[in-house]
Design a protein around this motif. Structure first.
Motif, mmCIF file in Angstrom:
data_model
loop_
_atom_site.group_PDB
_atom_site.id
_atom_site.type_symbol
_atom_site.label_atom_id
_atom_site.label_comp_id
_atom_site.label_asym_id
_atom_site.label_seq_id
_atom_site.Cartn_x
_atom_site.Cartn_y
_atom_site.Cartn_z
ATOM 1 N N PHE A 45 0.776 -1.350 -0.093
ATOM 2 C CA PHE A 45 -0.102 0.146 -0.209
ATOM 3 C C PHE A 45 1.069 1.309 -0.094
ATOM 4 C CE2 PHE A 45 -2.849 3.153 2.265
ATOM 5 C CZ PHE A 45 -3.886 3.146 1.207
ATOM 6 N N MET A 47 1.247 5.563 -0.607
ATOM 7 C CA MET A 47 0.543 6.867 -0.772
ATOM 8 C C MET A 47 1.362 8.006 -1.440
ATOM 9 S SD MET A 47 -1.393 7.036 3.343
ATOM 10 C CE MET A 47 -0.006 7.407 3.779
ATOM 11 N N PRO A 63 2.412 4.349 4.751
ATOM 12 C CA PRO A 63 1.777 5.072 5.927
ATOM 13 C C PRO A 63 3.047 5.299 7.102
ATOM 14 C CG PRO A 63 0.511 3.298 4.992
ATOM 15 C CD PRO A 63 1.726 3.380 4.200
ATOM 16 N N THR A 108 -1.015 3.736 11.030
ATOM 17 C CA THR A 108 -1.654 2.851 10.230
ATOM 18 C C THR A 108 -3.243 2.993 10.124
ATOM 19 O OG1 THR A 108 0.419 1.128 10.416
ATOM 20 C CG2 THR A 108 -1.910 0.372 9.319
ATOM 21 N N GLU A 111 -3.760 6.744 8.732
ATOM 22 C CA GLU A 111 -3.680 7.042 7.459
ATOM 23 C C GLU A 111 -4.242 6.150 6.404
ATOM 24 O OE1 GLU A 111 0.239 7.998 6.729
ATOM 25 O OE2 GLU A 111 0.333 9.841 7.744
ATOM 26 N N SER A 112 -4.515 4.971 6.812
ATOM 27 C CA SER A 112 -5.219 3.864 5.854
ATOM 28 C C SER A 112 -6.384 3.446 6.419
ATOM 29 C CB SER A 112 -4.062 2.564 5.623
ATOM 30 O OG SER A 112 -3.939 1.927 6.708
ATOM 31 N N ALA A 192 -7.751 -0.896 3.040
ATOM 32 C CA ALA A 192 -6.918 0.190 3.226
ATOM 33 C C ALA A 192 -7.587 1.481 2.081
ATOM 34 C CB ALA A 192 -5.599 -0.108 2.854
ATOM 35 N N GLY A 194 -6.764 4.948 2.283
ATOM 36 C CA GLY A 194 -5.751 6.234 2.233
ATOM 37 C C GLY A 194 -6.616 7.527 2.391
ATOM 38 N N ALA A 202 -3.753 7.334 -3.151
ATOM 39 C CA ALA A 202 -3.274 6.226 -2.503
ATOM 40 C C ALA A 202 -3.893 4.981 -3.284
ATOM 41 C CB ALA A 202 -3.969 5.970 -1.121
#
Length: 285
Positions: A45, A47, A63, A108, A111-112, A192, A194, A202
């Motif tokens: 993942f 971003m 993240p 984590t 942000e996700s 996730a 983002g 993301a």
């Protein structure tokens, strides 16, 4: 340690022309590589940070963020390797090790939207969306991770994380971090998203594809991200990545002027010890 490619350069003006004297003390931080298995192989993942941000604006990153003092709270329910184990892996004191793991879980989630916690020590939240309000309060610093987990009756799952690396921002920067890198598999059922103000976009992507986009000039990568993507590209699956034993050594790149560009070098590069206190071309002439 693999050698950084000469093409890995920084945009002019990305770092100040003169090294701060004394250098800025790095802030402790945690970065998490979320990975998942797909039919095409392992994906991570990523971003792209909002352009114009004070640190790494416009760059593609994992993240993560700085440790909050409340991340050191010892009252939360914890399952997995104890702080002493993490301290031995990251060569730091036990209190900081606990805070780093908590920061990794908190950042984590912030942000996700992925939550590395569960109702018990052998379960994981299968859908983190019901905790959306708590996520907002965490971002706004109205709520600590320990407070959130206690309110929700959740246990922090330190066993879902693996230590990966430790990177320190070069002394040339005025915003510096000592970032410990963690690896974590996306829990079954979670997504996730983002959804953070720090990210312009993301996405999930195979590491090799992200590196190809960098080679084509479509994305910007900093040395820790480039190196980690290169390492993850060698992993056949999430299980393969999670099972790898990592020797964690603190790494601090330096910035050197190479003609008209700013190049990044690591210890062992002949240019590393020759890094000057001034990066301005006029100062180096």
């Amino acid at each position: 340690m693999r050698e950084l490619p000469r093409e890995l350069v920084l945009p002019e003006g990305f770092v100040p022309p003169e090294v701060p004297d004394p250098p800025v003390t790095p802030k402790d931080a945690a970065t998490v590589m979320l990975v998942r298995d797909t039919d095409s192989g392992l994906e991570v993942f990523l971003m792209r940070r909002v352009l114009g941000m004070a640190f790494a604006g416009g760059m593609t990153v994992f993240p993560g963020g700085g440790v909050d003092p409340r991340d050191a709270d010892t009252s939360l329910a914890w399952h997995g390797p104890p702080p002493e184990w993490w301290a031995s892996r990251f060569s730091c004191d036990v209190g900081l090790a606990r805070a780093l793991v908590c920061a990794a879980v908190r950042e984590t989630f912030e942000e996700s939207g992925v939550l590395l916690a569960g109702p018990s020590q052998d379960t994981v939240v299968s859908d983190a969306r019901p905790y959306a309000q708590a996520r907002t309060r965490l971002v706004d610093r109205e709520l600590s991770l320990a407070g959130f987990l206690a309110e929700a009756g959740l246990v922090l799952r330190a066993d879902l994380l693996r230590p990966w690396a430790d990177w320190v921002t070069p002394v040339e920067e005025r915003r510096r971090f000592d970032a410990r890198f963690f690896l974590a598999a996306l829990p079954t059922g979670q997504r996730a998203d983002g959804a953070t103000t720090e990210a312009a976009e993301a996405r999930w992507q195979r590491p090799a594809e992200a590196l190809e986009e960098w080679r084509a000039g479509r994305v910007g990568l900093l040395p820790p991200t480039w190196t980690t993507l290169t390492e993850l590209a060698e992993c056949a699956s999430v299980a393969d990545a999670m099972s790898r034993e990592r020797r964690i050594a603190k790494l601090m790149p330096r910035v050197v002027r190479d003609g008209n560009v700013l190049r990044i070098v690591l210890p062992g590069d002949p240019s590393y010890d020759e890094a000057a206190a001034h990066l301005d071309p006029e100062e180096r002439s």
